[in-house]
Design an enzyme around this catalytic site. Structure first.
Site, PDB file in Angstrom:
ATOM      1  N   GLY A  45       0.853  -1.183   0.000  1.00  0.00           N
ATOM      2  CA  GLY A  45       0.000   0.000   0.000  1.00  0.00           C
ATOM      3  C   GLY A  45       0.884   1.226   0.000  1.00  0.00           C
ATOM      4  N   GLN A  50       2.881   9.957   1.555  1.00  0.00           N
ATOM      5  CA  GLN A  50       4.177   9.282   1.617  1.00  0.00           C
ATOM      6  C   GLN A  50       5.089   9.659   0.450  1.00  0.00           C
ATOM      7  OE1 GLN A  50       2.303   5.221   2.396  1.00  0.00           O
ATOM      8  NE2 GLN A  50       4.273   5.094   3.456  1.00  0.00           N
ATOM      9  N   HIS A 148      -4.550   1.144   7.369  1.00  0.00           N
ATOM     10  CA  HIS A 148      -3.192   1.682   7.509  1.00  0.00           C
ATOM     11  C   HIS A 148      -2.984   2.859   6.547  1.00  0.00           C
ATOM     12  CE1 HIS A 148       1.282   1.154   8.116  1.00  0.00           C
ATOM     13  NE2 HIS A 148       1.262   1.862   7.009  1.00  0.00           N
ATOM     14  N   GLU A 149      -3.375   2.677   5.282  1.00  0.00           N
ATOM     15  CA  GLU A 149      -3.198   3.747   4.289  1.00  0.00           C
ATOM     16  C   GLU A 149      -4.154   4.911   4.558  1.00  0.00           C
ATOM     17  OE1 GLU A 149      -0.555   3.651   2.620  1.00  0.00           O
ATOM     18  OE2 GLU A 149      -0.157   1.544   3.019  1.00  0.00           O
ATOM     19  N   HIS A 152      -2.777   7.337   6.898  1.00  0.00           N
ATOM     20  CA  HIS A 152      -1.835   8.285   6.289  1.00  0.00           C
ATOM     21  C   HIS A 152      -2.539   9.547   5.789  1.00  0.00           C
ATOM     22  CE1 HIS A 152       2.087   6.452   6.436  1.00  0.00           C
ATOM     23  NE2 HIS A 152       1.640   5.315   5.934  1.00  0.00           N
TER      24      HIS A 152
END
Length: 192
Positions: A45, A50, A148-149, A152
């Site tokens: 991912g 990021q 999780h992504e 972000h």
């Protein structure tokens, strides 16, 4: 084009990302670059923050986990064989199921892996790469990668789920990452 991944300590990783519209410049090219960057760094991912873009966009490919798992792991997760998707302007609608632990890592926080508890199910509204709207529920490892992504684009990192003592124990490693004192086999930029 492979984009450099932003390391822990960069401000962009702590900002809540903004929604985009169809006028976002070179969106197709950016998505293509996101896929190329994710695969080149062996990720499953990758979120736009990021790669230093504070927009609500992330890509996931949980199928990679299933392709590389050991035989004794096969059939263990309900989302096998996995999912490959682009999520634009994603917003979580609800979580479901029990919380469960899994050892997570992050391309922006290299060489650190920790067991993180997350709900086994997530329902999310998003636009796909053609900017078509969807509301879908995901389970298992796919749901975990999405969460999780998603974190972000909300300015949150997986280490935020750790207990204070564990975080304190990692402080030296995190400082080393933010100062560029870590070797990785992918392109990375460190905070100034």
């Amino acid at each position: 084009m492979i984009l450099p991944i932003v390391a822990y300590g960069a401000d962009v990783l702590r900002k809540v990302a903004i929604d985009i519209d169809q006028d976002y410049p070179q969106l197709d090219k950016f998505i293509e670059d996101m896929w190329e960057t994710m695969y080149a760094s062996n990720g499953v991912g990758l979120a736009a923050p990021q790669v230093n873009k504070s927009i609500r966009l992330f890509v996931i490919d949980s199928a990679q986990i299933f392709e590389h798992q050991e035989d004794d792991e096969k059939g263990k997760y309900p989302d096998e064989p996995g999912t490959k998707k682009v999520f634009i302007n994603a917003h979580i609608v609800e979580f479901g199921g029990e919380d469960w632990g899994y050892n997570e890592g992050c391309l922006s926080i290299p060489k650190i892996r920790e067991d993180i508890m997350r709900p086994e199910e997530v329902t999310i509204e998003y636009l796909d790469e053609k900017l078509q709207p969807h509301t879908e529920t995901f389970t298992g490892l796919t749901a975990r990668i999405i969460q999780h992504e998603y974190d972000h684009i909300e300015g949150k990192l997986f280490i935020d789920y750790l207990k204070p003592l564990r975080k304190k124990m990692l402080k030296g490693k995190l400082t080393d990452i933010s100062k560029g004192k870590v070797k990785v086999d992918y392109k990375m930029v460190f905070p100034k």
